[in-house]
Each structure stands twice: as structure tokens, then as C-alpha cells.
Design a protein around this motif. Structure first.
Motif, PDB file in Angstrom:
ATOM      1  N   MET A   1       0.843  -1.205   0.000  1.00 22.75           N
ATOM      2  CA  MET A   1       0.000   0.000   0.000  1.00 22.75           C
ATOM      3  C   MET A   1       0.874   1.250   0.000  1.00 22.75           C
ATOM      4  SD  MET A   1      -2.909   1.155   2.762  1.00 22.75           S
ATOM      5  CE  MET A   1      -1.749   1.284   4.116  1.00 22.75           C
ATOM      6  N   ASP A   2       0.481   2.225  -0.797  1.00 21.07           N
ATOM      7  CA  ASP A   2       1.154   3.521  -0.776  1.00 21.07           C
ATOM      8  C   ASP A   2       0.973   4.120   0.615  1.00 21.07           C
ATOM      9  OD1 ASP A   2       1.808   6.262  -1.008  1.00 21.07           O
ATOM     10  OD2 ASP A   2       1.353   6.236  -3.144  1.00 21.07           O
ATOM     11  N   PRO A   3       2.063   4.482   1.289  1.00 19.66           N
ATOM     12  CA  PRO A   3       1.958   4.984   2.666  1.00 19.66           C
ATOM     13  C   PRO A   3       1.046   6.195   2.820  1.00 19.66           C
ATOM     14  CG  PRO A   3       4.237   4.480   2.127  1.00 19.66           C
ATOM     15  CD  PRO A   3       3.464   4.359   0.847  1.00 19.66           C
ATOM     16  N   LYS A   4       0.842   6.944   1.747  1.00 21.41           N
ATOM     17  CA  LYS A   4       0.019   8.145   1.895  1.00 21.41           C
ATOM     18  C   LYS A   4      -1.440   7.817   2.228  1.00 21.41           C
ATOM     19  CE  LYS A   4      -1.472   9.241  -2.869  1.00 21.41           C
ATOM     20  NZ  LYS A   4      -1.433  10.293  -3.906  1.00 21.41           N
ATOM     21  N   TYR A   5      -1.849   6.555   1.980  1.00 22.09           N
ATOM     22  CA  TYR A   5      -3.229   6.169   2.269  1.00 22.09           C
ATOM     23  C   TYR A   5      -3.392   5.530   3.647  1.00 22.09           C
ATOM     24  CZ  TYR A   5      -3.714   6.916  -2.737  1.00 22.09           C
ATOM     25  OH  TYR A   5      -3.703   7.462  -3.991  1.00 22.09           O
ATOM     26  N   THR A   6      -2.346   5.580   4.451  1.00 29.37           N
ATOM     27  CA  THR A   6      -2.396   4.937   5.770  1.00 29.37           C
ATOM     28  C   THR A   6      -3.567   5.430   6.610  1.00 29.37           C
ATOM     29  OG1 THR A   6       0.000   4.634   5.752  1.00 29.37           O
ATOM     30  CG2 THR A   6      -1.093   4.530   7.890  1.00 29.37           C
ATOM     31  N   ALA A   7      -3.901   6.717   6.489  1.00 32.94           N
ATOM     32  CA  ALA A   7      -4.972   7.294   7.304  1.00 32.94           C
ATOM     33  C   ALA A   7      -6.310   6.597   7.079  1.00 32.94           C
ATOM     34  CB  ALA A   7      -5.115   8.786   7.015  1.00 32.94           C
ATOM     35  N   LEU A   8      -6.513   6.026   5.891  1.00 27.76           N
ATOM     36  CA  LEU A   8      -7.768   5.333   5.587  1.00 27.76           C
ATOM     37  C   LEU A   8      -7.863   3.988   6.287  1.00 27.76           C
ATOM     38  CD1 LEU A   8      -7.915   5.981   1.733  1.00 27.76           C
ATOM     39  CD2 LEU A   8      -9.313   7.114   3.483  1.00 27.76           C
ATOM     40  N   PHE A   9      -6.716   3.484   6.734  1.00 22.14           N
ATOM     41  CA  PHE A   9      -6.677   2.112   7.255  1.00 22.14           C
ATOM     42  C   PHE A   9      -6.329   2.042   8.743  1.00 22.14           C
ATOM     43  CE2 PHE A   9      -6.354   1.759   2.705  1.00 22.14           C
ATOM     44  CZ  PHE A   9      -7.235   0.728   2.440  1.00 22.14           C
ATOM     45  N   GLN A  10      -6.500   3.171   9.428  1.00 23.52           N
ATOM     46  CA  GLN A  10      -6.327   3.164  10.866  1.00 23.52           C
ATOM     47  C   GLN A  10      -7.579   2.576  11.519  1.00 23.52           C
ATOM     48  OE1 GLN A  10      -3.458   4.151  12.512  1.00 23.52           O
ATOM     49  NE2 GLN A  10      -2.706   4.180  10.407  1.00 23.52           N
ATOM     50  N   PRO A  11      -7.433   1.671  12.494  1.00 21.62           N
ATOM     51  CA  PRO A  11      -8.621   1.177  13.197  1.00 21.62           C
ATOM     52  C   PRO A  11      -9.278   2.293  13.997  1.00 21.62           C
ATOM     53  CG  PRO A  11      -6.606   0.417  14.266  1.00 21.62           C
ATOM     54  CD  PRO A  11      -6.180   1.092  13.001  1.00 21.62           C
ATOM     55  N   ILE A  12     -10.555   2.108  14.294  1.00 19.23           N
ATOM     56  CA  ILE A  12     -11.281   3.082  15.100  1.00 19.23           C
ATOM     57  C   ILE A  12     -12.111   2.341  16.146  1.00 19.23           C
ATOM     58  CG2 ILE A  12     -13.097   3.236  13.310  1.00 19.23           C
ATOM     59  CD1 ILE A  12     -13.667   6.080  14.330  1.00 19.23           C
ATOM     60  N   LEU A  13     -11.981   2.762  17.386  1.00 21.55           N
ATOM     61  CA  LEU A  13     -12.735   2.172  18.482  1.00 21.55           C
ATOM     62  C   LEU A  13     -13.965   3.020  18.743  1.00 21.55           C
ATOM     63  CD1 LEU A  13     -12.857  -0.020  20.729  1.00 21.55           C
ATOM     64  CD2 LEU A  13     -11.646   1.624  22.208  1.00 21.55           C
ATOM     65  N   LEU A  14     -15.154   2.436  18.570  1.00 25.23           N
ATOM     66  CA  LEU A  14     -16.405   3.158  18.773  1.00 25.23           C
ATOM     67  C   LEU A  14     -16.789   3.152  20.245  1.00 25.23           C
ATOM     68  CD1 LEU A  14     -18.405   1.811  15.688  1.00 25.23           C
ATOM     69  CD2 LEU A  14     -17.009   3.892  15.866  1.00 25.23           C
ATOM     70  N   ARG A  15     -17.681   4.064  20.610  1.00 23.89           N
ATOM     71  CA  ARG A  15     -18.075   4.216  22.006  1.00 23.89           C
ATOM     72  C   ARG A  15     -18.616   2.916  22.599  1.00 23.89           C
ATOM     73  NH1 ARG A  15     -19.554   8.728  25.053  1.00 23.89           N
ATOM     74  NH2 ARG A  15     -19.470  10.053  23.209  1.00 23.89           N
ATOM     75  N   SER A  16     -19.291   2.123  21.781  1.00 24.09           N
ATOM     76  CA  SER A  16     -19.883   0.874  22.256  1.00 24.09           C
ATOM     77  C   SER A  16     -18.831  -0.144  22.675  1.00 24.09           C
ATOM     78  CB  SER A  16     -20.754   0.259  21.161  1.00 24.09           C
ATOM     79  OG  SER A  16     -19.963  -0.042  20.014  1.00 24.09           O
ATOM     80  N   GLY A  17     -17.609   0.050  22.219  1.00 17.60           N
ATOM     81  CA  GLY A  17     -16.541  -0.919  22.477  1.00 17.60           C
ATOM     82  C   GLY A  17     -16.169  -1.736  21.268  1.00 17.60           C
ATOM     83  N   ILE A  18     -16.899  -1.562  20.173  1.00 25.76           N
ATOM     84  CA  ILE A  18     -16.580  -2.278  18.940  1.00 25.76           C
ATOM     85  C   ILE A  18     -15.483  -1.529  18.189  1.00 25.76           C
ATOM     86  CG2 ILE A  18     -17.457  -2.835  16.626  1.00 25.76           C
ATOM     87  CD1 ILE A  18     -20.049  -3.685  17.900  1.00 25.76           C
ATOM     88  N   GLN A  19     -14.491  -2.277  17.729  1.00 26.21           N
ATOM     89  CA  GLN A  19     -13.416  -1.685  16.941  1.00 26.21           C
ATOM     90  C   GLN A  19     -13.587  -2.053  15.472  1.00 26.21           C
ATOM     91  OE1 GLN A  19      -9.249  -1.246  18.301  1.00 26.21           O
ATOM     92  NE2 GLN A  19      -8.696  -2.594  16.603  1.00 26.21           N
ATOM     93  N   LEU A  20     -13.515  -1.057  14.602  1.00 21.20           N
ATOM     94  CA  LEU A  20     -13.556  -1.274  13.159  1.00 21.20           C
ATOM     95  C   LEU A  20     -12.130  -1.315  12.635  1.00 21.20           C
ATOM     96  CD1 LEU A  20     -16.393   1.241  12.199  1.00 21.20           C
ATOM     97  CD2 LEU A  20     -16.609  -1.144  12.929  1.00 21.20           C
TER      98      LEU A  20
END
Length: 376
Positions: A1-20
Motif C-alpha cells: 500500500m502507498d503509505p500516503k493512504y495509511t490514514a484510511l486504514f487506521q482502526p477506530i474504536l467506537l463508544r460501544s466498544g466495537i473496533q472497526l
């Protein structure tokens, strides 16, 4: 992957506790493709499965919460326990590919065709007819307070069914002119009771639905469960929802401990019409207003990886792909593999089977001028 797109592939932890796993969701889109008994069809299962590999979350097309809320021919239901097996198949098909599965739930209100609802009884917040060019729907009947309270409970019951079917969450469809939107809008809500009149009273029904859904989640979910809310930021009508109204809406929604707010726009970069003086996009204005209190999903005409990167760099928590994920189901995987230049951005007229698109949806794509970019 081109490093410039890294921001699109950061995980995100939602308030409910589920991580995407990443910041990309599949946007909810109607398929018009359910079985004749309003259960999820095999075509729909295959369509969603094909698009669930790579995205962090799939938000399904809307499922009606009660028989009076059917707004589409070929839309699937969530208003009876008999629908749970089909919904379970859908949730499983999405989750098997690695994405979180979110069921969008709604009531169509005045946008329901009379032939789809019991006794042709089309209902809304108030008896306000549809605008010219929106079809031949009759003037809806204003709901009674008792009926309103029943529909609020229906949203809760559909949430319970989503939990039992194995979904990871629900999205409340408060956008695109459906019933929740109709109660918030001063154009369609002319009531003079607790559900209409002032801005605060027009918020009563949307907030009651949120509260009911969250109560059901607390009672029935034995593991983290997502609750999101989708809304349209403005209306062209006068009186109608302005950006000032929407900022008041997001102020109260931000206090409801939701997992995300999903802004429904056709164009990510569209600017406010009225209600605020700002040259930035509506999504940027909304994101600034809520700050870090709740994640914001932006959507609208994002086609290429660079489009997505530009959108995520505004500070929104996630972006959703709608038409683009139909055109190229491998969009996310191509970016991950460094093949973003191979992303398809126009649909080929003979690609319906290859793209695993249900026949009714494919017919709409090909015949609705201007909806999808179609390759000559």
C-alpha cells in the motif's frame, strides 16, 4: 500500500466498544430486491457478501420497522420475528468477510406508496402532500400520539431483532425525507402538540426513537452493539431544515452517546445553502460542531483513493462508499494492495452478473439517467 493512504486504514474504536478495522464503510443503498414476502433474498445475500471484504463496516439498505413504513417495492422488513432467520443470513454473510454488520432501520412515512401499506393508509407527522415530481402519493394522514408512541416501540423491536439476528449494530435512518426526517422538518411537521411546533418539539420524535433503541440495546445485547444515526443536513423547501437546524440536531445527538453520526449528502464537498455563513462543506461544519464527542461519517461522490484521502483529511472519522462500492467491489482491497490506479470508476453496461448486483437494482442503475457514471 502507498503509505500516503495509511490514514484510511487506521482502526477506530467506537463508544460501544466495537473496533472497526479501518475508516471505510459501505453506505446504505436500497436494492429493490427482496423476496415477495419481504424477506432477504439470495441475490441480496450474494451482493452484500461480495462487498464486505475489506470495508470496516457494512450498513445495509433500510429495513422497515412496521408494515405502515414500507417505502419500496422489494425492500426487506424487520417488523416481525419471522424475518429474523433471513436477517441472520445477511448478518452472517457480511461478518464472514470480516466487516461489521449494521442494519439500517426506518419508517417511510409519507414516502410510502399506498399499495404497499395496510389499507393504503399513508401516514406522516402532518397532512402535508408530496412535492411535484415525487410521485402520485396521496396527502398523508397525521399520526395520532398513540400511533407515534407505537412506532417508537417498533424501532425498539426491530433493534431487538437485529440483535437476535447477530448484527453488530443498527443505524437509525433519519435522512432522505423518511419519517424521522419528516418529524424534524418544519416543512412536513405542522403539529401543535408535544411532537411539533418549536425546534425542540420537532426533535421529540427523533430523540424518543434514539432513547428507545438505546434502552432495548441495554436490555437485550449481551455484547457491544453499535447505534448510529443518519441525517440529511438541509432541505430546499421553505420552511425547511437549515444548517442552523441541523447544528441544533447534532448538538443533542452528540449528547446521546451514539457510536457515530452519518451525514447523508450526494456530494461530500457541498456547501451550506442557508442557516450558517460558511464556505466549507456541510460535513466539515458538522464535524467542527461535534468535535471529538462523536465520530462523523462523510459520504458523497467519493470515487478514487485520492478522493477518499482528501475527505478523511478534513478530520471526519470515516468515509462511506455507496455507488463506488457497487462499481468496484474490490475498491478497498485495491488500495491496500497498492493497485489504486486499477479502481473502476464507471460501470459497464454488461457487468451486472460479474459485479453480483441483483437484477432489480441493476435495472435501476442502467435506466436512471445520471445516477451512476456509465461507460459508453
Amino acid at each position: 500500500m502507498d503509505p500516503k493512504y495509511t490514514a484510511l486504514f487506521q482502526p477506530i474504536l467506537l463508544r460501544s466498544g466495537i473496533q472497526l478495522d479501518n475508516r471505510i464503510a459501505m453506505a446504505p443503498m436500497t436494492t429493490w430486491s427482496s423476496n415477495d414476502d419481504y424477506t432477504v433474498s439470495d441475490e441480496e445475500i450474494a451482493y452484500y457478501s461480495r462487498r464486505s471484504n475489506g470495508v470496516g463496516m457494512v450498513i445495509t439498505g433500510c429495513a422497515y420497522v412496521t408494515a405502515s413504513g414500507k417505502a419500496f417495492h422489494g425492500g426487506f422488513g424487520s417488523d416481525h420475528d419471522d424475518f429474523i432467520p433471513g436477517l441472520r443470513r445477511l448478518a452472517s454473510a457480511i461478518k464472514e468477510q470480516g466487516a461489521k454488520a449494521v442494519l439500517q432501520i426506518f419508517h417511510g412515512g409519507r414516502k410510502c406508496p399506498p399499495e404497499l401499506v395496510p389499507n393504503g393508509d399513508v401516514v406522516s407527522a402532518s397532512a402535508v402532500s408530496g412535492e411535484p415530481g415525487t410521485g402520485s402519493n396521496p396527502v398523508p394522514r397525521a399520526l395520532t400520539e398513540t400511533e407515534i408512541q407505537s412506532i417508537i416501540r417498533d424501532f425498539g423491536e426491530s433493534t431487538r431483532r437485529a440483535i437476535e439476528a447477530g448484527f453488530d449494530g443498527v443505524e437509525l435512518h433519519g435522512a432522505n425525507g423518511y419519517l424521522i426526517h419528516q418529524f424534524f422538518s418544519p416543512y412536513t411537521n405542522r403539529r401543535e402538540d408535544q411532537y411539533g411546533g418549536s425546534l425542540e418539539k420537532r426533535l421529540s420524535f427523533p430523540l424518543a426513537v434514539v432513547d428507545e433503541v438505546k434502552k432495548v440495546v441495554a436490555e437485550h445485547a449481551n455484547q457491544p452493539f453499535i447505534v448510529g444515526y443518519r441525517f440529511s443536513p438541509e432541505e430546499p423547501e421553505t420552511p425547511g431544515i437549515t444548517m442552523a437546524d441541523t447544528l441544533a440536531l447534532v448538538d443533542v445527538l452528540a449528547k446521546k452517546e451514539l457510536d457515530y453520526l452519518h451525514v447523508s449528502t450526494l456530494e461530500f464537498w457541498s456547501a451550506p445553502r442557508r442557516g450558517v455563513e460558511d464556505t466549507r462543506s456541510r460535513i466539515e461544519v458538522i464535524k467542527e460542531r461535534v468535535g471529538e464527542s462523536v465520530p462523523v461519517i462523510g459520504v458523497g461522490s467519493i470515487s478514487t483513493a485520492d478522493d477518499a484521502l482528501k475527505a478523511i483529511q478534513t478530520g471526519v472519522s470515516m468515509i462511506a462508499l455507496g455507488r463506488e462500492i457497487i462499481i468496484d467491489p474490490d475498491w478497498v482491497e485495491k488500495v491496500k494492495r497498492g493497485k489504486e490506479s486499477k479502481i473502476e470508476t464507471k460501470i459497464k453496461k454488461d457487468a451486472g452478473s460479474h459485479l453480483v448486483v441483483p437484477a432489480p437494482l441493476w435495472k435501476m442503475i442502467i435506466n436512471r439517467t445520471g445516477w451512476f457514471p456509465i461507460e459508453d
